[in-house]
Design a protein around this motif. Structure first.
Motif, PDB file in Angstrom:
ATOM      1  N   PRO A   1     -19.308  -2.401  -6.785  1.00  0.00           N
ATOM      2  CA  PRO A   1     -19.251  -3.731  -7.037  1.00  0.00           C
ATOM      3  C   PRO A   1     -17.691  -3.947  -7.389  1.00  0.00           C
ATOM      4  O   PRO A   1     -17.560  -5.218  -7.425  1.00  0.00           O
ATOM      5  CB  PRO A   1     -20.201  -3.902  -8.100  1.00  0.00           C
ATOM      6  CG  PRO A   1     -20.212  -2.657  -8.918  1.00  0.00           C
ATOM      7  CD  PRO A   1     -20.052  -1.642  -7.727  1.00  0.00           C
TER       8      PRO A   1
ATOM      9  N   TYR B   1     -22.204   0.371  -2.008  1.00  0.00           N
ATOM     10  CA  TYR B   1     -22.369  -0.724  -2.904  1.00  0.00           C
ATOM     11  C   TYR B   1     -21.475  -0.882  -3.823  1.00  0.00           C
ATOM     12  O   TYR B   1     -21.899  -1.609  -5.327  1.00  0.00           O
ATOM     13  CB  TYR B   1     -23.671  -1.004  -3.453  1.00  0.00           C
ATOM     14  CG  TYR B   1     -24.982  -1.172  -2.284  1.00  0.00           C
ATOM     15  CD1 TYR B   1     -25.405  -2.275  -1.919  1.00  0.00           C
ATOM     16  CD2 TYR B   1     -25.403  -0.165  -1.308  1.00  0.00           C
ATOM     17  CE1 TYR B   1     -26.483  -2.785  -0.949  1.00  0.00           C
ATOM     18  CE2 TYR B   1     -26.261  -0.414  -0.327  1.00  0.00           C
ATOM     19  CZ  TYR B   1     -26.686  -1.713  -0.187  1.00  0.00           C
ATOM     20  OH  TYR B   1     -27.571  -1.954   0.985  1.00  0.00           O
TER      21      TYR B   1
ATOM     22  N   THR C   1     -15.534  -4.850  -3.773  1.00  0.00           N
ATOM     23  CA  THR C   1     -16.005  -5.901  -2.849  1.00  0.00           C
ATOM     24  C   THR C   1     -15.064  -6.256  -1.833  1.00  0.00           C
ATOM     25  O   THR C   1     -13.886  -5.766  -1.955  1.00  0.00           O
ATOM     26  CB  THR C   1     -16.593  -6.983  -3.537  1.00  0.00           C
ATOM     27  OG1 THR C   1     -15.614  -7.745  -4.403  1.00  0.00           O
ATOM     28  CG2 THR C   1     -17.845  -6.792  -4.254  1.00  0.00           C
TER      29      THR C   1
END
Length: 649
Positions: A538, A536, A541
């Motif tokens: 950030p 995950y 992405t």
């Protein structure tokens, strides 16, 4: 329709309003009456434009529409009396009335191919749409055919818009050289401002000089980041080797420090990821502070730092001819410490290096744990560079023998098991599983169903590449530019494989180069893959940063690989793309988006290695002999695996 094409058509409309120039030994579409132009089909030359790749007459540049495909016809005239050749583009849009007994009809805007003198058709003129006069820098003969005059050789790396752009630039006398010279001057000025000094001597460069962002660790000297800066200083005329020599010696000094993260001591040969200079104004004292991974994201030691250090040392020696630096006892010892870390015995059954995520330029979790191609290519490159510089004294002879054995095994493993082209992809697709004994074809027990769908569409018939990772029951099919380009420069890839890699870049130009060179990896991880592969993250992405982001610094690697494989036009086209935006955007660290259109969300401006990467690429294109500093020729003594031949070879 692109802005460039609109400008082209606007010029055409302006020319329509002006009276046509007097032409000698030519024809004109300005007379207004098509029937009066009988000489066009009799004695005067007539050329009809055709679109790239088409063998039929087609139309081009209809001023009544934005779609370039809906153009009628183009007449070209060459003036013989002018000292400079001119091409006059004249178009006339006519309607054709077939005879009553003619059953042929026009469908989907298709032009009638019959000659009016043979079919008896009546040609009625409408209105002359435009006349465009373009200055040509090339001498053109009367018998030149239009496809050669109008378009570049069809190439996957050049779209229609770029073909028109290149033609217009040549016709107008260029202009890119002046822009490139100004950009080079700015780049050198900014590079000089990034110099880091220790006791009055330059020892490296800041990672970035963005005045609008918090420094974080961008005010440090990173080993891998300094490599393009060092190469730029060595390639400059005259060369500036002092900063490179100082950098090599200071990082070597830091290697000898005790390296502890929590309660664990790192190997003696580990090179720092970065260092910074601390100044005490009261005591008038400067000290060096090194980071061996303890402050990095994920606390991972940089495996690539030592390899880049050896490679840059060889570049310095090649440029200056100063072998005394490499022959110093402390430098010889530093190389041996780095290599002993990598050549030590263990449980490995492969000659490749087992690495953690985040141990290279991709210094965050991106699913590259295992045996990433970037580390393997750099390992091979460093082994060959060290082989040239190590002295066969004391334990040096034994180390050289170990290097020779590892080079042979590593090159065989990478060339055989990492290589992917259309034929090999088809073979893997048909693999059987659960094979035992030495006769197994599917040696890593890769499950064919694990092949991602995208790779079937991405793989062209012509071209191939070294995939990202190979380990038991796992093949990472992603494209990683650094590993593939380093494989070309170090001759880890065979000449045939190197050619195929460049073929792939041309075939998949829009995917791997896009609007701003170059993709560090392709494709981006998305959805469930992104959640598992990056945790995950950030910052990573899709189509951003390491996850499919576009990094201008990689331009120097592409340029070097292009020149080595005899394809300098690839480097030149990529440089032209960079020169359109990089300086105007403030020399950012990376770009986001599938085509690299947007400046990265968290990208630092005035990133030093973005500046240095451009300088190195530019200087190698201008003087290809600079390639010798960063390239190794193929070692004929290394045994090559028998590879299945395919369309890419």
């Amino acid at each position: 329709m692109s802005k460039m094409q609109r400008d082209f058509l606007n010029d055409a409309k302006e020319a329509e309003a002006a009276p046509p120039p007097a032409l000698t030994n030519s024809f004109s579409a300005v007379d207004g009456d098509c029937p009066e132009k009988k000489s066009l089909s009799d004695n005067e030359p007539k050329l009809v434009a055709s679109s790239p790749g088409s063998t039929e007459d087609s139309s081009i540049f209809d001023s009544t529409t934005d779609d370039l495909s809906e153009v009628t016809s183009v007449d070209f005239t060459i003036s013989e009396k002018s000292s400079t050749d001119f091409i006059v583009i004249e178009t006339s849009k006519c309607t054709v009335e077939p005879k009553e007994n003619d059953s042929e009809s026009l469908e989907d805007g298709e032009s009638i191919k019959k000659d009016s003198s043979e079919s008896g058709e009546i040609v009625k003129p409408e209105k002359v749409q435009k006349m465009v006069r373009l200055q040509s820098n090339e001498n053109m003969s009367d018998n030149v055919n239009l496809p050669k005059a109008m378009s570049l050789k069809p190439c996957p790396s050049v779209g229609t818009s770029l073909e028109i752009y290149d033609y217009v630039m040549r016709s107008n006398g260029g202009g890119g050289e002046n822009n490139g010279a100004a950009m080079m001057e700015e780049a050198w000025e900014r590079l000089k401002k990034s110099y880091v000094y220790f006791k009055g001597k330059p020892v490296g460069t800041f990672a970035a000089m963005d005045p609008m962002a918090e420094a974080l660790n961008y005010n440090q000297v990173f080993v891998r980041d300094f490599v393009p800066t060092g190469l730029a200083c060595l390639m400059r005329d005259p060369a500036e080797p002092e900063i490179v020599k100082n950098f090599l010696l200071k990082t070597l000094h830091l290697q000898g420090w005790e390296k502890r993260i929590d309660n664990f001591t790192l190997g003696e040969g580990v090179m720092p990821a970065s260092f910074k200079v601390l100044s005490n104004s009261h005591q008038q004292k400067e000290t060096l502070i090194a980071d061996f991974g303890g402050s990095a994201i994920g606390r991972v030691a940089p495996v690539d730092s030592g390899f880049w250090w050896i490679i840059l040392l060889r570049s310095y020696t090649k440029c200056t001819g100063d072998y005394t630096l490499a022959e110093r006892p402390e430098v010889q010892r530093g190389m041996k410490l780095i290599l002993n870390l990598c050549l030590s015995d263990g449980f490995d059954t492969f000659p490749t290096l087992l690495c953690a995520d985040g141990c290279s330029m991709i210094d965050r979790r991106m699913g590259i744990y295992g045996y990433p191609i970037e580390i393997q290519a750099l390992f091979y490159f460093a082994l060959r560079c060290a082989r040239q510089m190590l002295k066969p004294e004391r334990d040096g002879k034994e180390l050289i023998e170990r290097i020779d054995k590892r080079i042979t095994a590593l090159s065989y493993h990478i060339q055989k098991y990492y290589w992917l082209d259309f034929t090999q992809l088809n073979n893997i697709y048909r693999y059987k599983t659960e094979e035992y004994s030495h006769t197994a074809v599917n040696k890593f027990n890769v499950i064919p169903d694990s092949i991602p769908d995208w790779v079937f569409d991405f793989m062209p018939l012509r071209g191939g590449y070294l995939i990202g990772n190979v380990s038991p029951a796992r093949m990472d099919f992603r494209w990683f530019l650094v590993g593939n380009c380093i494989a070309i420069l170090s001759s880890l890839a065979t000449p045939a494989q190197a050619t195929a890699i460049m073929d792939l870049i041309e075939e998949r130009w829009e995917d791997l180069i896009g609007e701003m060179p170059l993709k560090i990896s392709y494709p981006a991880l998305e959805g469930h893959e992104w959640r598992i592969g990056t945790g995950y993250d950030p910052k990573n992405t899709r189509w951003s940063y390491h996850n499919g982001g576009s990094w201008p610094v990689l331009l120097w690697l592409l340029a070097a690989a292009s020149i080595k494989t005899g394809r300098p036009q690839i480097a030149k086209r990529a440089i032209e793309l960079v020169e359109q935006r990089l300086s105007k955007d403030g020399w950012p660290e990376y770009y986001d988006g599938k085509t690299g259109r947007y400046v990265g969300k968290q990208a630092r401006k005035y990133q030093t290695w973005s500046i240095a990467g451009y300088l190195v690429a530019k200087m190698m294109v201008e003087n290809p002999s600079n390639l010798l500093m960063i390239s190794l020729e193929e070692d004929k003594k290394i045994a090559k695996p028998k590879l299945t031949r395919s369309a890419s070879f």
